[in-house]
Design a protein around this motif. Structure first.
Motif, mmCIF file in Angstrom:
data_model
loop_
_atom_site.group_PDB
_atom_site.id
_atom_site.type_symbol
_atom_site.label_atom_id
_atom_site.label_comp_id
_atom_site.label_asym_id
_atom_site.label_seq_id
_atom_site.Cartn_x
_atom_site.Cartn_y
_atom_site.Cartn_z
ATOM 1 N N ASN A 198 5.434 -2.096 -6.670
ATOM 2 C CA ASN A 198 6.466 -1.817 -5.397
ATOM 3 C C ASN A 198 7.755 -1.651 -5.851
ATOM 4 O OD1 ASN A 198 7.346 -4.555 -5.736
ATOM 5 N ND2 ASN A 198 5.529 -5.037 -4.162
ATOM 6 N N ASP A 207 0.692 -1.170 -0.149
ATOM 7 C CA ASP A 207 -0.002 0.074 -0.021
ATOM 8 C C ASP A 207 0.919 1.441 0.047
ATOM 9 O OD1 ASP A 207 -2.318 -1.369 0.074
ATOM 10 O OD2 ASP A 207 -2.452 -1.591 1.897
ATOM 11 N N ASP A 208 1.801 1.437 0.887
ATOM 12 C CA ASP A 208 2.696 2.495 0.981
ATOM 13 C C ASP A 208 4.124 2.148 1.144
ATOM 14 O OD1 ASP A 208 3.874 4.992 1.356
ATOM 15 O OD2 ASP A 208 2.493 5.407 3.109
ATOM 16 N N PRO A 209 4.808 2.190 0.228
ATOM 17 C CA PRO A 209 6.240 1.783 -0.340
ATOM 18 C C PRO A 209 7.203 2.827 0.590
ATOM 19 C CG PRO A 209 5.154 1.869 -2.426
ATOM 20 C CD PRO A 209 4.280 2.385 -1.437
ATOM 21 N N GLN A 210 6.419 3.957 1.006
ATOM 22 C CA GLN A 210 7.471 4.940 1.649
ATOM 23 C C GLN A 210 7.621 4.611 3.103
ATOM 24 O OE1 GLN A 210 9.129 7.469 -0.161
ATOM 25 N NE2 GLN A 210 10.319 7.640 1.744
ATOM 26 N N LEU A 211 6.658 4.000 3.650
ATOM 27 C CA LEU A 211 6.583 3.689 5.215
ATOM 28 C C LEU A 211 7.949 2.451 5.223
ATOM 29 C CD1 LEU A 211 3.070 3.395 6.113
ATOM 30 C CD2 LEU A 211 4.752 5.097 6.794
ATOM 31 N N ASP A 261 11.577 4.296 4.746
ATOM 32 C CA ASP A 261 11.665 4.953 5.740
ATOM 33 C C ASP A 261 12.332 4.196 6.800
ATOM 34 O OD1 ASP A 261 11.025 7.352 4.517
ATOM 35 O OD2 ASP A 261 9.200 7.555 5.407
ATOM 36 N N ARG A 285 9.266 1.031 -6.627
ATOM 37 C CA ARG A 285 9.641 2.246 -5.698
ATOM 38 C C ARG A 285 10.531 2.005 -4.669
ATOM 39 N NH1 ARG A 285 5.318 6.238 -2.936
ATOM 40 N NH2 ARG A 285 6.906 7.476 -1.723
#
Length: 238
Positions: free
Chosen positions: A120, A94-98, A101, A122
C-alpha cells in the motif's frame, strides 16, 4: 446443584473482571480488561439470587465497568479548528485509490497511518502532492507507520522502528506540535506492555504539545493506554 454452579461461575466471572483493573501489576490484567464488561455483567446476572455478600461486589463491578465503557461515548467534545485523519490501512489494502480519493476530498490537516507496507505504498505516493511533508517508518512484517501533514515542518522527526512509532514536529497555526502515529502490539501474552515501556521515555522527551493517533489494540481504560496518555500529556478527543 445448578444454583451452586451458577454462583461459582458468577464468582469466577466477577473475580476475573476485577483482575482487569490490575494491568499495572501484571500485563495479563490488560488482556482481561478487554472482556471486563461482559464478565462483570455475567457475574452480576449469575449472582442476582446469591447472598448479598456475593451479589454486592458483582453488581458494583458491573456498574463500574458499564460507566468506564460508556462514559467517554456520552461525553461531547468541542470541535477544534484542525482535522486529523487516522487509518490502519491493513497490510493488504485492496484498493488504495479509494482511500486516496477520500483523503483528498476531505483534505485534513494531518494524516496518520499504520500497517503501511509494500502493498500500500501507493497511498503515500498518491498523496505526495497534497501532503509533501511525509514520514514513513518501517515496522515488522505487516508494515510501518506514517505521518503526513499540510503544515510546514521543523525537520525534527522520531522514527522508533522497534516500537512502530513515527513522529514529525510540525508548525501548526498555534505553534510547534508533534504529530505521532503509533500502533500497539497485541496484549499479553504478546509484548504490548514491553513496547509501551520502551516507548514511554521517547514520548516523554517530545518537547511540544502532541497530537497522537493510532491503532492501540486495547481498550481505553487499560493500563497500557493510560500509560501512553500520561507519557504524552494527551486526552481523548471525545
Amino acid at each position: 446443584m445448578i444454583k451452586r454452579i451458577a454462583i461459582l461461575a458468577g464468582c469466577l466471572s466477577t473475580i476475573t473482571a476485577i483482575a482487569g483493573f490490575f494491568g499495572h501489576v501484571h500485563p495479563i490484567g490488560d488482556s482481561l480488561a478487554v472482556f471486563q464488561l461482559p464478565l462483570a455483567l455475567i457475574g452480576a446476572v449469575l449472582l442476582w439470587r446469591a447472598p448479598l455478600v456475593l451479589l454486592t461486589p458483582a453488581a458494583c463491578i458491573a456498574a463500574i465497568s458499564v460507566a468506564i465503557v460508556f462514559t467517554p461515548k456520552l461525553s461531547t467534545a468541542t470541535p477544534g479548528p484542525y482535522t486529523v485523519y487516522q487509518k490502519n490501512l491493513l497490510y493488504k489494502l485492496d484498493d488504495p485509490q479509494l482511500l486516496i480519493d477520500d483523503i483528498l476530498t476531505r483534505l485534513p490537516d494531518v494524516v496518520m497511518m499504520q500497517e503501511v507496507g509494500e502493498a500500500n505504498q501507493r497511498v503515500l505516493e498518491g498523496l505526495k502532492e497534497a501532503y509533501p511533508n511525509q514520514l514513513h517508518c518501517p515496522y515488522g512484517s505487516i508494515g510501518g507507520t506514517a505521518v503526513m501533514t499540510r503544515w510546514p515542518v521543523t525537520g525534527e522527526t522520531e522514527c522508533a522502528e522497534f516500537g512502530g512509532l513515527s513522529a514529525i514536529k510540525a508548525l501548526s497555526p498555534e505553534g510547534p506540535v508533534w504529530l505521532v502515529s503509533l500502533p500497539l502490539r497485541w496484549p499479553y501474552p504478546y509484548p504490548q506492555s514491553n513496547q509501551v515501556w520502551e516507548l514511554r521515555p521517547i514520548l516523554q522527551a517530545l518537547d511540544a504539545p502532541i497530537i497522537l493517533a493510532g491503532d492501540f489494540n486495547m481498550v481505553p481504560w487499560s493500563h497500557s493506554v493510560r500509560t501512553i496518555l500520561r507519557a504524552t500529556g494527551t486526552r481523548y478527543s471525545g
